[in-house]
Design a protein around this motif. Structure first.
Motif, PDB file in Angstrom:
ATOM      1  N   ASN A 246      94.911 -43.839   5.603  1.00  0.00           N
ATOM      2  CA  ASN A 246      94.904 -44.997   6.496  1.00  0.00           C
ATOM      3  C   ASN A 246      94.375 -46.249   5.799  1.00  0.00           C
ATOM      4  OD1 ASN A 246      95.990 -43.523   8.556  1.00  0.00           O
ATOM      5  ND2 ASN A 246      94.043 -43.150   9.609  1.00  0.00           N
ATOM      6  N   SER A 247      93.364 -46.082   4.973  1.00  0.00           N
ATOM      7  CA  SER A 247      92.806 -47.230   4.264  1.00  0.00           C
ATOM      8  C   SER A 247      93.826 -47.826   3.296  1.00  0.00           C
ATOM      9  CB  SER A 247      91.542 -46.832   3.492  1.00  0.00           C
ATOM     10  OG  SER A 247      90.973 -47.944   2.840  1.00  0.00           O
ATOM     11  N   MET A 248      94.515 -46.965   2.548  1.00  0.00           N
ATOM     12  CA  MET A 248      95.476 -47.463   1.563  1.00  0.00           C
ATOM     13  C   MET A 248      96.736 -48.019   2.228  1.00  0.00           C
ATOM     14  SD  MET A 248      95.130 -44.822  -1.664  1.00  0.00           S
ATOM     15  CE  MET A 248      96.156 -45.873  -2.704  1.00  0.00           C
ATOM     16  N   SER A 249      97.166 -47.408   3.328  1.00  0.00           N
ATOM     17  CA  SER A 249      98.350 -47.935   4.011  1.00  0.00           C
ATOM     18  C   SER A 249      98.046 -49.297   4.634  1.00  0.00           C
ATOM     19  CB  SER A 249      98.855 -46.952   5.071  1.00  0.00           C
ATOM     20  OG  SER A 249      97.893 -46.762   6.094  1.00  0.00           O
ATOM     21  N   ALA A 250      96.805 -49.484   5.091  1.00  0.00           N
ATOM     22  CA  ALA A 250      96.402 -50.777   5.651  1.00  0.00           C
ATOM     23  C   ALA A 250      96.358 -51.853   4.569  1.00  0.00           C
ATOM     24  CB  ALA A 250      95.041 -50.656   6.322  1.00  0.00           C
ATOM     25  N   SER A 251      96.243 -51.422   3.305  1.00  0.00           N
ATOM     26  CA  SER A 251      96.220 -52.360   2.183  1.00  0.00           C
ATOM     27  C   SER A 251      97.611 -52.591   1.600  1.00  0.00           C
ATOM     28  CB  SER A 251      95.278 -51.839   1.086  1.00  0.00           C
ATOM     29  OG  SER A 251      93.945 -51.820   1.550  1.00  0.00           O
ATOM     30  N   GLY A 252      98.640 -52.019   2.245  1.00  0.00           N
ATOM     31  CA  GLY A 252     100.005 -52.328   1.830  1.00  0.00           C
ATOM     32  C   GLY A 252     100.777 -51.211   1.167  1.00  0.00           C
ATOM     33  N   TYR A 253     100.150 -50.062   0.947  1.00  0.00           N
ATOM     34  CA  TYR A 253     100.871 -48.945   0.318  1.00  0.00           C
ATOM     35  C   TYR A 253     101.743 -48.236   1.365  1.00  0.00           C
ATOM     36  CZ  TYR A 253      98.108 -49.339  -3.962  1.00  0.00           C
ATOM     37  OH  TYR A 253      97.538 -49.797  -5.131  1.00  0.00           O
ATOM     38  N   ASP A 254     102.944 -47.861   0.973  1.00  0.00           N
ATOM     39  CA  ASP A 254     103.876 -47.180   1.871  1.00  0.00           C
ATOM     40  C   ASP A 254     103.362 -45.770   2.187  1.00  0.00           C
ATOM     41  OD1 ASP A 254     106.743 -46.865   3.044  1.00  0.00           O
ATOM     42  OD2 ASP A 254     106.520 -45.144   1.696  1.00  0.00           O
ATOM     43  N   LYS A 255     103.375 -45.415   3.476  1.00  0.00           N
ATOM     44  CA  LYS A 255     102.825 -44.123   3.881  1.00  0.00           C
ATOM     45  C   LYS A 255     103.614 -42.945   3.310  1.00  0.00           C
ATOM     46  CE  LYS A 255     100.360 -45.454   8.095  1.00  0.00           C
ATOM     47  NZ  LYS A 255     100.187 -45.241   9.547  1.00  0.00           N
ATOM     48  N   GLY A 256     104.912 -43.112   3.221  1.00  0.00           N
ATOM     49  CA  GLY A 256     105.723 -42.041   2.646  1.00  0.00           C
ATOM     50  C   GLY A 256     105.394 -41.814   1.178  1.00  0.00           C
ATOM     51  N   ALA A 257     105.263 -42.908   0.435  1.00  0.00           N
ATOM     52  CA  ALA A 257     104.917 -42.806  -0.984  1.00  0.00           C
ATOM     53  C   ALA A 257     103.516 -42.220  -1.151  1.00  0.00           C
ATOM     54  CB  ALA A 257     105.002 -44.184  -1.645  1.00  0.00           C
ATOM     55  N   LEU A 258     102.615 -42.611  -0.267  1.00  0.00           N
ATOM     56  CA  LEU A 258     101.257 -42.074  -0.327  1.00  0.00           C
ATOM     57  C   LEU A 258     101.244 -40.561  -0.083  1.00  0.00           C
ATOM     58  CD1 LEU A 258      99.192 -44.779   1.614  1.00  0.00           C
ATOM     59  CD2 LEU A 258      98.973 -44.202  -0.802  1.00  0.00           C
ATOM     60  N   ASP A 259     101.981 -40.121   0.937  1.00  0.00           N
ATOM     61  CA  ASP A 259     102.003 -38.690   1.249  1.00  0.00           C
ATOM     62  C   ASP A 259     102.545 -37.877   0.082  1.00  0.00           C
ATOM     63  OD1 ASP A 259     100.909 -39.111   3.737  1.00  0.00           O
ATOM     64  OD2 ASP A 259     102.839 -39.169   4.782  1.00  0.00           O
ATOM     65  N   ALA A 260     103.586 -38.387  -0.572  1.00  0.00           N
ATOM     66  CA  ALA A 260     104.155 -37.694  -1.728  1.00  0.00           C
ATOM     67  C   ALA A 260     103.150 -37.670  -2.885  1.00  0.00           C
ATOM     68  CB  ALA A 260     105.452 -38.384  -2.164  1.00  0.00           C
ATOM     69  N   ALA A 261     102.462 -38.783  -3.084  1.00  0.00           N
ATOM     70  CA  ALA A 261     101.489 -38.872  -4.175  1.00  0.00           C
ATOM     71  C   ALA A 261     100.285 -37.962  -3.923  1.00  0.00           C
ATOM     72  CB  ALA A 261     101.026 -40.319  -4.342  1.00  0.00           C
ATOM     73  N   PHE A 262      99.806 -37.943  -2.676  1.00  0.00           N
ATOM     74  CA  PHE A 262      98.679 -37.067  -2.358  1.00  0.00           C
ATOM     75  C   PHE A 262      99.058 -35.603  -2.596  1.00  0.00           C
ATOM     76  CE2 PHE A 262      97.293 -40.440   0.925  1.00  0.00           C
ATOM     77  CZ  PHE A 262      96.490 -41.088  -0.015  1.00  0.00           C
ATOM     78  N   ALA A 263     100.256 -35.231  -2.201  1.00  0.00           N
ATOM     79  CA  ALA A 263     100.712 -33.847  -2.400  1.00  0.00           C
ATOM     80  C   ALA A 263     100.790 -33.515  -3.881  1.00  0.00           C
ATOM     81  CB  ALA A 263     102.068 -33.645  -1.729  1.00  0.00           C
ATOM     82  N   ALA A 264     101.322 -34.453  -4.668  1.00  0.00           N
ATOM     83  CA  ALA A 264     101.465 -34.223  -6.112  1.00  0.00           C
ATOM     84  C   ALA A 264     100.110 -34.110  -6.805  1.00  0.00           C
ATOM     85  CB  ALA A 264     102.268 -35.361  -6.739  1.00  0.00           C
ATOM     86  N   CYS A 265      99.100 -34.813  -6.278  1.00  0.00           N
ATOM     87  CA  CYS A 265      97.774 -34.824  -6.904  1.00  0.00           C
ATOM     88  C   CYS A 265      96.818 -33.785  -6.327  1.00  0.00           C
ATOM     89  CB  CYS A 265      97.127 -36.208  -6.745  1.00  0.00           C
ATOM     90  SG  CYS A 265      98.010 -37.547  -7.544  1.00  0.00           S
ATOM     91  N   GLY A 266      97.245 -33.121  -5.274  1.00  0.00           N
ATOM     92  CA  GLY A 266      96.356 -32.154  -4.634  1.00  0.00           C
ATOM     93  C   GLY A 266      95.211 -32.806  -3.890  1.00  0.00           C
ATOM     94  N   ILE A 267      95.464 -34.037  -3.374  1.00  0.00           N
ATOM     95  CA  ILE A 267      94.449 -34.783  -2.630  1.00  0.00           C
ATOM     96  C   ILE A 267      94.785 -34.727  -1.143  1.00  0.00           C
ATOM     97  CG2 ILE A 267      93.498 -37.093  -2.190  1.00  0.00           C
ATOM     98  CD1 ILE A 267      94.042 -37.736  -5.157  1.00  0.00           C
ATOM     99  N   SER A 268      93.814 -34.384  -0.332  1.00  0.00           N
ATOM    100  CA  SER A 268      94.039 -34.355   1.116  1.00  0.00           C
ATOM    101  C   SER A 268      94.145 -35.774   1.648  1.00  0.00           C
ATOM    102  CB  SER A 268      92.894 -33.630   1.817  1.00  0.00           C
ATOM    103  OG  SER A 268      92.993 -33.815   3.220  1.00  0.00           O
ATOM    104  N   PRO A 269      95.202 -36.084   2.417  1.00  0.00           N
ATOM    105  CA  PRO A 269      95.334 -37.437   2.972  1.00  0.00           C
ATOM    106  C   PRO A 269      94.267 -37.770   4.012  1.00  0.00           C
ATOM    107  CG  PRO A 269      97.032 -35.992   3.837  1.00  0.00           C
ATOM    108  CD  PRO A 269      96.336 -35.224   2.757  1.00  0.00           C
ATOM    109  N   THR A 270      93.546 -36.755   4.484  1.00  0.00           N
ATOM    110  CA  THR A 270      92.511 -36.993   5.494  1.00  0.00           C
ATOM    111  C   THR A 270      91.111 -37.116   4.879  1.00  0.00           C
ATOM    112  OG1 THR A 270      92.269 -34.613   5.893  1.00  0.00           O
ATOM    113  CG2 THR A 270      93.824 -35.818   7.290  1.00  0.00           C
ATOM    114  N   CYS A 271      91.021 -37.017   3.550  1.00  0.00           N
ATOM    115  CA  CYS A 271      89.706 -37.183   2.923  1.00  0.00           C
ATOM    116  C   CYS A 271      89.338 -38.665   2.878  1.00  0.00           C
ATOM    117  CB  CYS A 271      89.696 -36.579   1.515  1.00  0.00           C
ATOM    118  SG  CYS A 271      90.520 -37.582   0.260  1.00  0.00           S
TER     119      CYS A 271
END
Length: 289
Positions: A246-271
């Motif tokens: 939510n913080s990064m999407s509010a700063s202009g990052y696309d949510k779809g791109a973020l979800d794909a990146a979090f999955a690729a990095c093993g980072i929980s989107p809710t952390c």
């Protein structure tokens, strides 16, 4: 181990009186009057005869005199014009000393290198507390030859510099500074070591340049990658109480791109951002770019 002839209340008071100077709280001037602290700074910094040392905010030159006894060259940047006669007196006595009158955040790396006869390899300073954090990061970013910093700062700034992921003082500044260096030493300095005593506690921190590595190549990050990683860090911490997604999407990052990146990095989107190590932000930046 070098001390300083000015690092005691009597000598400091006499010098201030000789030049008609008074302490200036507007510039954060609290003069160090403990030779023991000077010796501990020198032991932590380990300046050698081949080192070019940058000092920001030398004041009347208390630490400067200790540095001049051990370093190859010392270049000091001071913004208080009333201190110029004192620093000129030090210059007259030491061939390995040069100084620049000006704001350390406005003086260019080129000006500093020209005054010093080469790029500084170390930063050793009792920094002006109101701009200390900004100066440390800026110098590591703009002076690639700078391999070590030993700096006195306000204790709470030292806490931010030294913080680990998950700690409440760990934030965007901590993560961005970690792209350039790691903390390898710290000691506390109480108010009684200064004249006049400040209303805050202080600490001396040593930071050794340790460049962040590109996860793909293993080599140091390029300037472009460093900038991109810093942008990711800023976006992640922009709204600390929100999840990183939510913080990064509010700063202009696309949510779809973020979800794909979090999955690729093993980072929980809710952390939350403060739970991630600097290396996590480097990896996230590489996937998002």
């Amino acid at each position: 181990m070098s001390g300083s002839p000015l690092a005691n209340p009597g000598a400091t008071r006499a010098l201030l009186e000789a030049y008609g100077l008074a302490t200036k709280h507007s510039l954060g001037q609290n003069f160090l009057v403990s030779n023991h602290v000077i010796e501990k700074i020198m032991a932590l910094a380990e300046p050698g005869s081949k080192e070019t040392v940058l000092e920001v905010g030398p004041g009347i030159g208390t630490l400067t005199l200790a540095l001049l006894a051990e370093a190859g060259h010392v270049v000091s940047v001071e913004m208080d014009r009333e201190l110029e006669p004192v620093l000129s007196a030090h210059a007259a006595a030491h061939e390995n000393f040069s100084f620049i009158m000006g704001d350390a955040l406005r003086v260019t790396p080129g000006q500093i290198a020209a005054a010093a006869g080469g790029e500084p390899t170390m930063l050793v300073s009792n920094l002006p507390y109101n701009v200390a954090a900004t100066i440390i990061l800026a110098l590591f970013q703009t002076m690639p030859a700078l391999r070590r910093a030993v700096v006195m700062v306000q204790a709470e700034v030292a806490d931010r510099i030294c913080a680990e992921p998950g700690n409440r003082t760990y934030g965007a500044y901590t993560a961005k500074l970690a792209l350039y260096g790691r903390v390898s030493g710290r000691f506390e300095v109480g108010p009684g070591n200064f004249m006049p005593p400040p209303h805050v506690d202080s600490a001396v921190v040593r930071i050794d340049r340790t460049p962040a590595c590109d996860p793909a190549t293993g080599g140091p990050l390029s300037q472009g990658r460093l900038a991109a990683t810093a942008a990711v860090i800023d976006a992640a911490f922009a709204q600390r109480r929100k999840t990183i997604r939510n913080s990064m999407s509010a700063s202009g990052y696309d949510k779809g791109a973020l979800d794909a990146a979090f999955a690729a990095c093993g980072i929980s989107p809710t952390c939350r951002a403060e739970t991630l190590a600097p290396a996590d932000f480097v990896l996230l930046s590489s996937v998002l770019s």
